[in-house]
Design a protein around this motif. Structure first.
Motif, PDB file in Angstrom:
ATOM      1  N   VAL A 154      29.713  29.130   6.392  1.00 36.76           N
ATOM      2  CA  VAL A 154      30.355  27.836   6.008  1.00 36.76           C
ATOM      3  C   VAL A 154      30.658  27.083   7.149  1.00 36.76           C
ATOM      4  N   LEU A 155      31.072  27.666   8.189  1.00 46.43           N
ATOM      5  CA  LEU A 155      31.642  26.676   9.311  1.00 46.43           C
ATOM      6  C   LEU A 155      30.247  26.198  10.030  1.00 46.43           C
ATOM      7  N   LYS A 156      29.273  27.044  10.102  1.00 44.60           N
ATOM      8  CA  LYS A 156      27.838  26.694  10.480  1.00 44.60           C
ATOM      9  C   LYS A 156      27.278  25.279   9.801  1.00 44.60           C
ATOM     10  N   GLU A 157      27.167  25.629   8.390  1.00 48.15           N
ATOM     11  CA  GLU A 157      26.788  24.645   7.593  1.00 48.15           C
ATOM     12  C   GLU A 157      27.737  23.352   7.946  1.00 48.15           C
ATOM     13  N   ALA A 158      28.974  23.436   8.164  1.00 48.06           N
ATOM     14  CA  ALA A 158      29.748  22.217   8.106  1.00 48.06           C
ATOM     15  C   ALA A 158      29.571  21.511   9.554  1.00 48.06           C
ATOM     16  N   LEU A 159      29.440  22.311  10.536  1.00 48.48           N
ATOM     17  CA  LEU A 159      28.894  21.860  11.781  1.00 48.48           C
ATOM     18  C   LEU A 159      27.765  21.227  11.757  1.00 48.48           C
ATOM     19  N   ARG A 160      26.636  21.614  11.143  1.00 48.39           N
ATOM     20  CA  ARG A 160      25.273  21.021  10.917  1.00 48.39           C
ATOM     21  C   ARG A 160      25.440  19.553  10.254  1.00 48.39           C
ATOM     22  N   TYR A 161      26.513  19.623   9.246  1.00 47.49           N
ATOM     23  CA  TYR A 161      26.365  18.405   8.782  1.00 47.49           C
ATOM     24  C   TYR A 161      27.516  17.283   9.420  1.00 47.49           C
ATOM     25  N   SER A 162      28.220  17.573  10.245  1.00 45.13           N
ATOM     26  CA  SER A 162      28.797  16.975  11.239  1.00 45.13           C
ATOM     27  C   SER A 162      27.841  16.365  12.246  1.00 45.13           C
ATOM     28  N   GLU A 163      26.904  17.086  12.718  1.00 38.48           N
ATOM     29  CA  GLU A 163      25.962  16.736  13.755  1.00 38.48           C
ATOM     30  C   GLU A 163      25.117  15.679  13.084  1.00 38.48           C
ATOM     31  N   LEU A 164      24.502  16.105  11.800  1.00 40.74           N
ATOM     32  CA  LEU A 164      23.603  15.206  11.184  1.00 40.74           C
ATOM     33  C   LEU A 164      24.110  13.874  10.864  1.00 40.74           C
ATOM     34  N   SER A 165      25.377  13.791  10.673  1.00 40.16           N
ATOM     35  CA  SER A 165      26.099  12.394  10.218  1.00 40.16           C
ATOM     36  C   SER A 165      26.733  11.781  11.604  1.00 40.16           C
ATOM     37  N   ASP A 166      26.539  12.439  12.687  1.00 33.73           N
ATOM     38  CA  ASP A 166      27.352  11.859  13.836  1.00 33.73           C
ATOM     39  C   ASP A 166      29.009  11.889  13.722  1.00 33.73           C
ATOM     40  N   GLY A 167      29.217  12.806  13.049  1.00 36.04           N
ATOM     41  CA  GLY A 167      30.738  13.056  12.883  1.00 36.04           C
ATOM     42  C   GLY A 167      31.483  12.179  11.623  1.00 36.04           C
ATOM     43  N   ALA A 168      30.734  11.636  10.885  1.00 31.98           N
ATOM     44  CA  ALA A 168      30.987  11.204   9.523  1.00 31.98           C
ATOM     45  C   ALA A 168      31.860  12.161   8.703  1.00 31.98           C
ATOM     46  N   PHE A 169      30.894  12.999   8.489  1.00 34.99           N
ATOM     47  CA  PHE A 169      31.615  14.646   8.252  1.00 34.99           C
ATOM     48  C   PHE A 169      32.008  15.141   9.552  1.00 34.99           C
ATOM     49  N   GLU A 170      33.216  15.715   9.222  1.00 25.61           N
ATOM     50  CA  GLU A 170      34.004  16.184  10.518  1.00 25.61           C
ATOM     51  C   GLU A 170      34.402  17.482  10.247  1.00 25.61           C
ATOM     52  N   VAL A 171      33.892  18.587  10.653  1.00 24.28           N
ATOM     53  CA  VAL A 171      34.401  19.944  10.373  1.00 24.28           C
ATOM     54  C   VAL A 171      35.553  20.175  10.911  1.00 24.28           C
ATOM     55  N   THR A 172      36.146  19.542  12.267  1.00 21.96           N
ATOM     56  CA  THR A 172      37.193  19.658  12.833  1.00 21.96           C
ATOM     57  C   THR A 172      38.304  18.470  12.532  1.00 21.96           C
ATOM     58  N   ILE A 173      38.414  18.086  11.206  1.00 21.51           N
ATOM     59  CA  ILE A 173      39.245  17.232  10.595  1.00 21.51           C
ATOM     60  C   ILE A 173      40.573  17.569  10.463  1.00 21.51           C
ATOM     61  N   TRP A 174      40.940  18.839  10.561  1.00 19.81           N
ATOM     62  CA  TRP A 174      42.260  19.371  10.022  1.00 19.81           C
ATOM     63  C   TRP A 174      43.172  18.845  10.823  1.00 19.81           C
ATOM     64  N   PRO A 175      43.547  18.206  11.970  1.00 16.17           N
ATOM     65  CA  PRO A 175      44.594  17.631  12.375  1.00 16.17           C
ATOM     66  C   PRO A 175      44.898  16.469  11.626  1.00 16.17           C
ATOM     67  N   LEU A 176      43.924  15.729  11.127  1.00 17.11           N
ATOM     68  CA  LEU A 176      44.229  14.422  10.193  1.00 17.11           C
ATOM     69  C   LEU A 176      44.493  14.830   8.614  1.00 17.11           C
ATOM     70  N   VAL A 177      43.946  15.946   8.303  1.00 16.46           N
ATOM     71  CA  VAL A 177      44.129  16.317   6.918  1.00 16.46           C
ATOM     72  C   VAL A 177      45.606  16.750   6.798  1.00 16.46           C
ATOM     73  N   ARG A 178      46.148  17.761   7.945  1.00 14.93           N
ATOM     74  CA  ARG A 178      47.424  18.214   8.007  1.00 14.93           C
ATOM     75  C   ARG A 178      48.457  16.996   8.108  1.00 14.93           C
ATOM     76  N   LEU A 179      48.217  16.082   8.884  1.00 12.72           N
ATOM     77  CA  LEU A 179      49.028  14.934   9.201  1.00 12.72           C
ATOM     78  C   LEU A 179      49.518  13.939   7.836  1.00 12.72           C
ATOM     79  N   TRP A 180      48.133  13.884   7.019  1.00 15.25           N
ATOM     80  CA  TRP A 180      48.382  12.993   5.750  1.00 15.25           C
ATOM     81  C   TRP A 180      48.717  13.836   4.971  1.00 15.25           C
ATOM     82  N   ASP A 181      48.720  15.315   4.828  1.00 16.88           N
ATOM     83  CA  ASP A 181      48.764  16.096   3.838  1.00 16.88           C
ATOM     84  C   ASP A 181      48.857  15.789   2.093  1.00 16.88           C
TER      85      ASP A 181
END
Ligand code: AMP
Ligand code: MG
Length: 407
Positions: A154-181
């Motif tokens: 799943v991480l591999k696919e998420a990374l693939r889509y992050s690359e494909l979208s130049d980071g619009a999809f972001e597998v490392t979005i966690w710091p923001l997700v946690r901040l907004w909660d």
């Protein structure tokens, strides 16, 4: 603990869930066939008394018996009773409808598998003390954390889509997700400084998926999140288990992630409603006619809070650190794999028009419906014609079907 309960056979099949307009179709077909069977049986009772068979009574009865067997078989395949089970998993109600006589034995492992995926891949510190991804996110900077093959995939696919979208999809979005909660029930808009700090920790190019199946993040505070893709993976896994068990007709509804197996039992395509963004769940703007595919929607109304009259939702723009805002109200993606459709609906929503639309139009095997806040509807070419494997029909007159977006 049993995580789910049985709703029972054909009991208010798609209650509150006009996602699937097939409810009425299914009932009509069942009625029609019951009528046909009853009529044929009455005809069988009557005719032998009133007509004389030119081939004699023996062959005549054999032909009638064969016809009856054929009809009963055709009736039984089309009047298979749906079985519905549901559970609260992956932050949503997972409702699975199967048309088979062995539902009990098949649904149990499906829900167990989805619960297992949640327990490995959730990053919710409210729900879990530990998961594989929480271990990754809490590991000291630069250390490799082993994860299971599932999570790695799943991480591999998420990374693939992050690359494909130049980071619009972001597998490392966690710091923001946690901040907004968002969804916690005690949300507030974070300070600009906190948002800027979190944005600086989000960068998929720094994530290492190592050959030995482990995961490394190079900076303290970085983290991965698969909330935008895990439901799709889980739906694919559920469908795999059902198909392997011989299921030919089923609907897996993961709250906005719909996957159908085969066609409806009568052979016609399923009708999946595309939800009206500003309305209750059971109103829809259009219908996707499809067999054996998945239909996934991303929109800002799934999880949000309101502060000072502004709505803040759960799909974040990694570039700004704020909820994505680009005039889109929702994106629905149709595809063969739910993991792809899930990733791409989030990607399309963040990329917006025309970039997200163009990306999906360029990819093979996926189609999309983009809906703007001002009620314009853009549909990729594969959903338009009768030759496509799936077709979209707009049914709400307050929305306007557009040509390809400009830009
Ligand atoms: P979805 O409902 O599939 O569009 O996914 C939304 C979820 O994905 C959020 O609840 C977050 O966990 C995560 N998420 C939010 N923004 C992004 C983003 N830009 N890229 C990847 N995942 C995101
Ligand atoms: Mg998604």
């Amino acid at each position: 603990m049993r995580l789910y309960h049985t709703l029972g056979i054909e009991k208010s099949l798609f209650r509150g869930n006009t996602w699937l307009g097939n409810d009425l179709d299914g009932k009509n077909n069942t009625l029609l066939h019951t009528f046909c069977c009853a009529g044929f049986c009455r005809w069988l009772q009557w005719r032998p008394m009133t007509i004389t068979s030119p081939v004699g009574p023996g062959p005549f009865r054999a032909v009638l018996a064969a016809a009856l067997v054929f009809l009963l078989f055709s009736c039984s395949s089309e009047t298979l009773r749906p079985r519905v089970d549901e559970a609260y998993l992956l932050g949503t109600v997972v409702r699975i409808t199967v048309y088979t006589d062995e539902a009990e034995a098949l649904l149990e492992p499906v829900f167990a598998r989805v619960a297992d995926i949640e327990a490995r891949m959730s990053t919710s510190e409210r729900d879990y003390d530990r998961t594989e991804l929480l271990d990754v996110n809490r590991a000291p900077a630069g250390t490799a954390t082993p994860v299971s093959a599932d999570t790695f995939e799943v991480l591999k696919e998420a990374l693939r889509y992050s690359e494909l979208s130049d980071g619009a999809f972001e597998v490392t979005i966690w710091p923001l997700v946690r901040l907004w909660d968002i969804g916690s029930g005690h949300e507030s808009v974070p300070s600009e400084g906190d948002i800027a700090r979190a944005v600086s920790l989000v960068d998929y190019r720094k994530l290492s998926l190592n050959d030995d199946g482990s995961v490394t993040l190079p900076e303290e505070g970085m983290g991965v999140d698969v909330g935008a893709i895990a439901k799709g993976y889980a739906a694919d896994e559920g469908a795999r288990i059902l198909r392997e068990g011989g299921v030919k007709h089923a609907i897996l509804d993961f709250g906005g992630n719909i996957l159908v197996i085969g066609s409806k039992p009568d052979g016609t395509p399923w009708r999946v409603g595309v939800q009206r963004p500003d309305a209750r769940r059971n109103e829809y703007i259009g219908i996707v006619y499809t067999s054996g595919r998945t239909v996934v929607t991303s929109g800002p109304y799934e999880r949000f809070f309101v502060e000072d009259g502004v709505r803040y939702h759960h799909i974040l723009d990694p570039a700004t650190g704020y909820p994505s805002r680009n005039g889109l109200e929702q994106v629905t993606v149709v595809g063969d794999r739910s993991i792809d459709a899930d990733a791409l609906s989030t990607t399309g929503y963040v990329m917006g028009l025309p970039a997200g639309f163009t990306l999906i139009e360029e990819l093979d095997g996926v189609e999309a419906v983009f809906v703007t806040e001002d009620h314009r509807v853009y549909v990729t070419s594969g959903l338009k014609g009768p030759d496509g494997r799936s077709r979209f029909e707009l049914v709400d007159e307050e929305f306007r079907l557009m040509g390809p977006p400009e830009g």
